[in-house]
Design a protein around this motif. Structure first.
Motif, PDB file in Angstrom:
ATOM      1  N   GLU A  25       0.804  -1.218   0.000  1.00 17.88           N
ATOM      2  CA  GLU A  25       0.000   0.000   0.000  1.00 17.88           C
ATOM      3  C   GLU A  25       0.841   1.273   0.000  1.00 17.88           C
ATOM      4  OE1 GLU A  25      -2.781  -0.569   3.196  1.00 17.88           O
ATOM      5  OE2 GLU A  25      -3.840  -2.174   2.128  1.00 17.88           O
ATOM      6  N   ASN A  26       2.143   1.127  -0.241  1.00 12.44           N
ATOM      7  CA  ASN A  26       3.038   2.257  -0.493  1.00 12.44           C
ATOM      8  C   ASN A  26       3.265   2.300  -1.999  1.00 12.44           C
ATOM      9  OD1 ASN A  26       5.512   3.661  -1.100  1.00 12.44           O
ATOM     10  ND2 ASN A  26       6.060   3.557   1.066  1.00 12.44           N
ATOM     11  N   LYS A  27       2.690   3.299  -2.673  1.00 12.36           N
ATOM     12  CA  LYS A  27       2.718   3.305  -4.139  1.00 12.36           C
ATOM     13  C   LYS A  27       4.127   3.416  -4.697  1.00 12.36           C
ATOM     14  CE  LYS A  27      -1.956   4.740  -5.311  1.00 12.36           C
ATOM     15  NZ  LYS A  27      -2.799   5.672  -6.079  1.00 12.36           N
ATOM     16  N   ASP A  28       4.984   4.239  -4.064  1.00 15.53           N
ATOM     17  CA  ASP A  28       6.353   4.338  -4.558  1.00 15.53           C
ATOM     18  C   ASP A  28       7.037   2.978  -4.498  1.00 15.53           C
ATOM     19  OD1 ASP A  28       6.234   6.997  -5.211  1.00 15.53           O
ATOM     20  OD2 ASP A  28       7.199   7.715  -3.373  1.00 15.53           O
ATOM     21  N   LEU A  29       6.871   2.281  -3.389  1.00 15.51           N
ATOM     22  CA  LEU A  29       7.488   0.965  -3.237  1.00 15.51           C
ATOM     23  C   LEU A  29       6.908  -0.029  -4.233  1.00 15.51           C
ATOM     24  CD1 LEU A  29       9.539  -0.577  -1.473  1.00 15.51           C
ATOM     25  CD2 LEU A  29       7.637  -1.201   0.032  1.00 15.51           C
ATOM     26  N   LEU A  30       5.634   0.077  -4.506  1.00 18.67           N
ATOM     27  CA  LEU A  30       4.978  -0.801  -5.471  1.00 18.67           C
ATOM     28  C   LEU A  30       5.645  -0.684  -6.841  1.00 18.67           C
ATOM     29  CD1 LEU A  30       2.523  -2.771  -5.697  1.00 18.67           C
ATOM     30  CD2 LEU A  30       1.179  -0.798  -6.443  1.00 18.67           C
ATOM     31  N   PHE A  31       5.959   0.551  -7.246  1.00 15.11           N
ATOM     32  CA  PHE A  31       6.621   0.773  -8.535  1.00 15.11           C
ATOM     33  C   PHE A  31       8.103   0.398  -8.474  1.00 15.11           C
ATOM     34  CE2 PHE A  31       3.001   3.799  -9.058  1.00 15.11           C
ATOM     35  CZ  PHE A  31       2.487   3.266 -10.235  1.00 15.11           C
ATOM     36  N   GLU A  32       8.763   0.760  -7.394  1.00 12.37           N
ATOM     37  CA  GLU A  32      10.201   0.492  -7.276  1.00 12.37           C
ATOM     38  C   GLU A  32      10.516  -0.998  -7.289  1.00 12.37           C
ATOM     39  OE1 GLU A  32      10.992   4.362  -4.374  1.00 12.37           O
ATOM     40  OE2 GLU A  32      11.172   2.329  -3.589  1.00 12.37           O
ATOM     41  N   GLU A  33       9.593  -1.802  -6.756  1.00 12.07           N
ATOM     42  CA  GLU A  33       9.825  -3.241  -6.636  1.00 12.07           C
ATOM     43  C   GLU A  33       9.094  -4.048  -7.705  1.00 12.07           C
ATOM     44  OE1 GLU A  33      11.689  -5.108  -4.153  1.00 12.07           O
ATOM     45  OE2 GLU A  33      12.626  -3.141  -4.216  1.00 12.07           O
ATOM     46  N   ALA A  34       8.607  -3.389  -8.737  1.00 11.49           N
ATOM     47  CA  ALA A  34       7.892  -4.086  -9.804  1.00 11.49           C
ATOM     48  C   ALA A  34       8.825  -5.061 -10.520  1.00 11.49           C
ATOM     49  CB  ALA A  34       7.318  -3.083 -10.798  1.00 11.49           C
ATOM     50  N   PRO A  35       8.303  -6.168 -11.022  1.00 13.15           N
ATOM     51  CA  PRO A  35       9.138  -7.191 -11.659  1.00 13.15           C
ATOM     52  C   PRO A  35      10.113  -6.670 -12.726  1.00 13.15           C
ATOM     53  CG  PRO A  35       6.970  -8.089 -11.282  1.00 13.15           C
ATOM     54  CD  PRO A  35       6.906  -6.634 -10.880  1.00 13.15           C
ATOM     55  N   PRO A  36       9.728  -5.729 -13.603  1.00 13.42           N
ATOM     56  CA  PRO A  36      10.688  -5.288 -14.620  1.00 13.42           C
ATOM     57  C   PRO A  36      11.935  -4.609 -14.057  1.00 13.42           C
ATOM     58  CG  PRO A  36       8.450  -4.682 -15.248  1.00 13.42           C
ATOM     59  CD  PRO A  36       8.385  -5.141 -13.827  1.00 13.42           C
ATOM     60  N   ALA A  37      11.908  -4.192 -12.787  1.00 13.70           N
ATOM     61  CA  ALA A  37      13.072  -3.532 -12.179  1.00 13.70           C
ATOM     62  C   ALA A  37      14.182  -4.523 -11.844  1.00 13.70           C
ATOM     63  CB  ALA A  37      12.652  -2.782 -10.919  1.00 13.70           C
ATOM     64  N   TYR A  38      13.905  -5.819 -11.994  1.00 11.98           N
ATOM     65  CA  TYR A  38      14.863  -6.853 -11.621  1.00 11.98           C
ATOM     66  C   TYR A  38      15.370  -7.636 -12.836  1.00 11.98           C
ATOM     67  CZ  TYR A  38      14.100  -6.098  -6.689  1.00 11.98           C
ATOM     68  OH  TYR A  38      14.064  -5.518  -5.444  1.00 11.98           O
ATOM     69  N   LYS A  39      16.549  -8.226 -12.687  1.00 12.51           N
ATOM     70  CA  LYS A  39      17.093  -9.094 -13.714  1.00 12.51           C
ATOM     71  C   LYS A  39      16.288 -10.391 -13.775  1.00 12.51           C
ATOM     72  CE  LYS A  39      21.821  -7.530 -12.693  1.00 12.51           C
ATOM     73  NZ  LYS A  39      23.208  -7.948 -12.417  1.00 12.51           N
ATOM     74  N   PRO A  40      16.348 -11.098 -14.905  1.00 10.28           N
ATOM     75  CA  PRO A  40      15.632 -12.382 -15.003  1.00 10.28           C
ATOM     76  C   PRO A  40      16.266 -13.416 -14.065  1.00 10.28           C
ATOM     77  CG  PRO A  40      16.223 -11.537 -17.185  1.00 10.28           C
ATOM     78  CD  PRO A  40      16.972 -10.720 -16.175  1.00 10.28           C
ATOM     79  N   ILE A  41      15.473 -13.953 -13.148  1.00 10.68           N
ATOM     80  CA  ILE A  41      16.011 -14.899 -12.173  1.00 10.68           C
ATOM     81  C   ILE A  41      16.467 -16.197 -12.839  1.00 10.68           C
ATOM     82  CG2 ILE A  41      13.716 -15.828 -11.653  1.00 10.68           C
ATOM     83  CD1 ILE A  41      16.749 -15.451  -9.252  1.00 10.68           C
ATOM     84  N   ASP A  42      15.809 -16.605 -13.936  1.00  9.57           N
ATOM     85  CA  ASP A  42      16.226 -17.852 -14.579  1.00  9.57           C
ATOM     86  C   ASP A  42      17.639 -17.753 -15.124  1.00  9.57           C
ATOM     87  OD1 ASP A  42      15.358 -16.022 -16.467  1.00  9.57           O
ATOM     88  OD2 ASP A  42      14.473 -17.521 -17.793  1.00  9.57           O
ATOM     89  N   ARG A  43      18.035 -16.559 -15.599  1.00  7.32           N
ATOM     90  CA  ARG A  43      19.394 -16.365 -16.097  1.00  7.32           C
ATOM     91  C   ARG A  43      20.402 -16.415 -14.952  1.00  7.32           C
ATOM     92  NH1 ARG A  43      21.738 -17.822 -20.247  1.00  7.32           N
ATOM     93  NH2 ARG A  43      23.230 -18.598 -18.723  1.00  7.32           N
ATOM     94  N   VAL A  44      20.051 -15.796 -13.836  1.00  6.73           N
ATOM     95  CA  VAL A  44      20.939 -15.795 -12.664  1.00  6.73           C
ATOM     96  C   VAL A  44      21.196 -17.226 -12.204  1.00  6.73           C
ATOM     97  CG1 VAL A  44      21.058 -15.175 -10.201  1.00  6.73           C
ATOM     98  CG2 VAL A  44      20.309 -13.481 -11.886  1.00  6.73           C
ATOM     99  N   VAL A  45      20.141 -18.015 -12.080  1.00 11.45           N
ATOM    100  CA  VAL A  45      20.303 -19.385 -11.600  1.00 11.45           C
ATOM    101  C   VAL A  45      21.023 -20.245 -12.640  1.00 11.45           C
ATOM    102  CG1 VAL A  45      19.078 -21.470 -10.868  1.00 11.45           C
ATOM    103  CG2 VAL A  45      18.338 -19.226 -10.053  1.00 11.45           C
ATOM    104  N   THR A  46      20.719 -20.028 -13.904  1.00  6.66           N
ATOM    105  CA  THR A  46      21.415 -20.771 -14.962  1.00  6.66           C
ATOM    106  C   THR A  46      22.915 -20.513 -14.901  1.00  6.66           C
ATOM    107  OG1 THR A  46      19.484 -20.802 -16.417  1.00  6.66           O
ATOM    108  CG2 THR A  46      21.625 -21.118 -17.459  1.00  6.66           C
ATOM    109  N   ASP A  47      23.304 -19.284 -14.645  1.00  7.53           N
ATOM    110  CA  ASP A  47      24.734 -18.965 -14.513  1.00  7.53           C
ATOM    111  C   ASP A  47      25.372 -19.772 -13.386  1.00  7.53           C
ATOM    112  OD1 ASP A  47      24.503 -17.190 -16.577  1.00  7.53           O
ATOM    113  OD2 ASP A  47      24.840 -15.383 -15.374  1.00  7.53           O
TER     114      ASP A  47
END
Length: 382
Positions: free
Chosen positions: A334-356
């Protein structure tokens, strides 16, 4: 008469290793920070994991070993931050995510017996107990998950897990306690290190170890509050720390292992989560850990800064749309700034990280876990 050369001799750089494939994007500033840490006095190895990204003065998603000197600022302000996984005594098909999303509330001081709870956990009080049992801000969360797929049935079963039950993953730390400990160090030493055999180092390590234990208890109380909120029992399966400094002793002597946003590779299975709109990976470490400073990636790693994420994602999504994910899971934030800051596109693809990590021979995937409900924060504004 000759004049002495007073030019400072550069500190030799420790070896720098970045464990990431060419397919993984690693920001140049993160590499620069990693190399800067490698030049600190006493440093022996600097390792960047696939989730490496820039931090405040030192990169996140990294591990460092030093000799004779330890560096509190490399641990950072959230001493003891880490993740715990609970086996929830409820079938995944009985999840009521929408109803839970409307009522779960893990904000504010817990109204239970705090002193009794800490005694159960074997931890002394700190004066920060008003925050005990709260998730905190930033990338912290408590997430109910279902098993998407089991990849190593024997390892999965050895943890006492069943594919049809819910799981609970809690990511939180020592709240204001760790920040107070770092601030006290910085007030006296700025970003400087401490001689490992000094009284000041001993005092810092005592406070550090207390914060690590308190953070573990904090995750346990967050889990209790979440489980009470959905009316289910739970069993702690694992708990690991991502921000710490610990002594490792071998034939060469004592070295100090600093982890800054890095999961341990020497404590058994760990969960490496993606964003709230991606899978999490339960993995088993492989190898002796020496080449990776006994560490693994602790998550997907940020792709965009918080400011950039707010600006970019507000152009593409409404706040309401971000409360559901592609997995049809619910998000409580319910913190809108945090909702946007933590949205999925802000992060690297986890499948690539684990594959590495898999391709580097560091882990074996045990299971993948999908989000059902991700709890970030409630707003109690009047």
């Amino acid at each position: 008469m000759s004049t002495a050369d007073t030019t400072p001799t550069p500190t030799p750089s420790a070896p720098v290793r970045i464990i990431a494939s060419p397919q993984s994007w690693i920001e140049g500033e993160a590499v620069r920070q990693l190399e800067a840490v490698a030049r600190l006095p006493g440093m022996r190895l600097a390792v960047g994991l696939p989730d490496l990204h820039p931090g405040k003065g030192a990169p996140v998603g990294a591990a460092f070993t030093s000799e004779g000197i330890l560096y509190p600022y490399l641990v950072g302000s959230d001493i003891g931050c880490g993740m715990g996984l609970w086996d929830v005594g409820m079938l995944a098909r009985k999840a009521k995510a929408e109803r839970w999303a409307s009522k779960l509330d893990v904000e504010g001081a817990w109204n239970g017996d705090v002193e009794g709870f800490l005694a159960e956990e074997g931890v002394k009080s700190t004066g920060f107990e008003a925050s005990l049992g709260t998730v905190g801000g930033g990338n912290h969360f408590a997430e109910l998950q279902r098993v998407e797929a089991v990849h190593d049935a024997e390892a999965f079963a050895s943890l006492g897990l069943a594919a049809d039950r819910l799981l609970l993953l809690v990511h939180s730390g020592s709240r204001g306690l760790g920040e107070a400990i770092l601030r006290a160090h910085v007030d006296r030493h700025a970003a400087g290190g401490l001689a490992a055999d000094s009284a000041e180092a001993s005092a810092y390590l005592t406070r550090h170890d207390h914060a690590v234990a308190w953070a573990r208890a904090n995750r346990a109380l967050v889990a209790r509050r979440m489980l009470d909120g959905i009316g289910a029992p739970g069993r702690r399966v694992l708990d690991v720390c991502h921000n710490s400094v610990t002594a490792r002793r071998d034939a060469r002597g004592t070295r100090w292992l600093h982890r800054k946003g890095a999961a341990p590779a020497d404590e058994g299975p760990v969960v490496i989560p993606g964003s709230r709109g991606a899978l999490s990976y339960l993995v088993a470490p492989l190898g002796d850990g020496t080449g990776s400073a006994f560490s693994l990636a602790h998550g997907a790693g940020r792709k965009w800064t918080r400011t950039a994420a707010r600006e970019r994602i507000k152009e593409r999504f409404t706040a309401e749309s971000l409360t559901r994910t592609s997995f049809k899971s619910h998000v409580v934030c319910e913190n809108k700034d945090l909702l946007f800051e933590e949205a999925p596109p802000a992060y690297k693809p986890i499948d690539r990280v684990v594959t590495d990590l898999v391709e580097a021979g560091l882990v074996r995937v045990v299971a993948t876990l999908a989000p059902v409900l991700t709890y970030k924060t409630r707003s109690h504004a009047e």
